[in-house]
Design an enzyme around this catalytic site. Structure first.
Site, PDB file in Angstrom:
ATOM      1  NE  ARG A   1      -2.553   0.818   3.570  1.00 22.01           N
ATOM      2  CZ  ARG A   1      -2.192   1.798   4.415  1.00 22.01           C
ATOM      3  NH1 ARG A   1      -2.244   3.071   4.031  1.00 22.01           N
ATOM      4  NH2 ARG A   1      -1.785   1.516   5.637  1.00 22.01           N
TER       5      ARG A   1
ATOM      6  CE1 TYR B   1     -12.977   9.891 -19.187  1.00 17.53           C
ATOM      7  CE2 TYR B   1     -12.060  10.169 -16.982  1.00 17.53           C
ATOM      8  CZ  TYR B   1     -12.797   9.439 -17.897  1.00 17.53           C
ATOM      9  OH  TYR B   1     -13.344   8.236 -17.521  1.00 17.53           O
TER      10      TYR B   1
ATOM     11  CG  ASP C   1      -4.692  13.523 -18.404  1.00 22.57           C
ATOM     12  OD1 ASP C   1      -4.017  12.762 -19.131  1.00 22.57           O
ATOM     13  OD2 ASP C   1      -5.743  13.173 -17.860  1.00 22.57           O
TER      14      ASP C   1
ATOM     15  CE  LYS D   1      -8.079   5.319 -20.818  1.00 20.89           C
ATOM     16  NZ  LYS D   1      -8.115   5.575 -19.387  1.00 20.89           N
TER      17      LYS D   1
END
Length: 386
Positions: free
Chosen positions: A53, A107, A179, A204
């Protein structure tokens, strides 16, 4: 004096970056998978504490070193999703009372994060037309701490000129966050154009095989450590297997993206001459409004394009149902060619009028072009249009 080492190309870094040279015998060529949450710890010290984590598992560290090399950043952090990366990146920059100035061309998930979640935390958000240089300066407040842009833009494939935005950010002492998911490091590296922080949905292009959910944040080491602290608290660390698959997928990043660039250019040129297609959105075409900017700042025009069908929404329905090679599915950036309609995916929360106002009318179809043979893809598009 030792001879200077020739800098490696991006294609070589994508395969070997961050991995020591294997000079000994009997070492694995492929990166091993450490599918473990816990690791043994030394007594009486916190040094070397490893916990999945915390983002410091062996597989996470390996892929993070490579991500940093690809973007040219001091450090990188892998996270569990692109939205997780965006959220943690912004939470590391902004506090209640701060103000974020962002492009309105972003987005849909990012739009919701900014306008609903950040606003609920007491962080002011202003969205501006990114093509109007004066609106950026007009949108500044004394509480402004960061500027956020996305380029190329999802799903319209607009390409922003970073120069005036980065100059403004530097003048005002603001962090410029970009981004760069649509481009990938092969086509565009924002830090070379004045950005301070780079975000990717590694789901992606960086992974490229439609089988990993992930995100990444790149920037200065001290800032990336702040993002890591947010990631730990908000539970956005990736699983070791996701990191292993991401590192494996990145080995073919350069060849995949370059093949996608070539295929998309051929498809865009073919679609541009069809009566069934009202408009083609692709920065490689001279008719694209940002073609000159794209030529100057991109190393490739990308594998993303969009078409507007002359018959609107009904024509889009018929077209999508007739496709046989290209798959109707959301997301992008993989070896398989995909098509999607923003009105039913990323921009489904908006009215038809609101979508049309930002250049996404009904009949707008986004294509993520893969690595198949371009002639086969064009033949599939042609039979679906008839």
């Amino acid at each position: 004096m030792a001879p200077k080492t020739r800098p490696q190309s991006l294609a070589t870094v994508a395969v070997h970056g961050g991995v020591p040279h294997r000079a000994e015998a009997d070492l694995p060529v492929a990166q091993p998978l450490y599918q473990s949450v816990n690791y043994t710890q030394e007594f009486g010290t916190t040094e070397g504490l490893r916990y999945t984590r915390y983002g410091n598992s062996p597989n996470a560290e390996a892929v993070q070193r490579r991500l940093a090399l690809l973007e040219g950043s001091e450090a990188a952090l892998a996270l569990a999703s692109g939205m997780g990366a965006t959220a943690c990146a912004m939470l590391a920059l902004l506090r209640p009372g701060d103000h974020l100035l962002a492009s309105s061309w972003i987005y849909g998930g990012t739009h919701r994060l900014f306008t609903e979640e950040l606003s609920a935390m007491g962080i002011g958000v202003s969205l501006v037309d990114p093509m109007e240089t004066r609106t950026w300066r007009k949108g500044l407040r004394k509480e402004t701490r960061a500027i956020f842009v996305e380029s190329p833009v999802n799903p319209t494939c607009r390409v922003l000129d970073m120069r005036p935005i980065s100059r403004l950010a530097k003048e005002e002492g603001l962090a410029l966050v970009v981004d760069s998911t649509f481009a990938s490091p092969v086509n565009f590296r924002p830090l070379e154009h004045g950005a301070d922080v780079v975000i990717h949905s590694t789901t992606k292009y960086l992974n490229g095989h439609h089988d990993v959910l992930g995100g990444a944040v790149m920037g200065e080491a001290s800032y990336v450590e702040e993002v890591r602290q947010k990631m730990m608290v908000w539970g956005q660390a990736p699983d070791p297997f996701a990191c292993w698959l991401l590192e494996r997928g990145m080995k073919t990043l350069d060849v995949r993206v370059r093949r996608g660039n070539e295929n998309a250019m051929r498809i865009a040129e073919w679609c541009d001459g069809r009566k069934e297609v009202r408009r083609v959105h692709y920065p490689g075409l001279a008719s694209h409004p940002d073609h000159e900017v794209a030529r100057e700042c991109l190393d490739g025009f990308g594998a993303m394009l969009a078409i507007e069908l002359s018959g609107g929404g009904k024509a889009a329905d018929r077209f999508l149902r007739r496709l046989r090679v290209i798959t109707h599915a959301p997301s992008l950036g993989g070896v398989d060619s995909l098509v999607s309609e923003p009105r039913y995916t990323s921009h489904a929360h908006m009215t038809a009028e609101a979508r049309a106002a930002i250049g996404i009318p009904d009949g707008f179809i986004r294509m993520s072009v893969g690595i198949e043979d371009a002639d086969d893809l064009i033949a599939d598009i042609e039979q679906a249009l008839k």
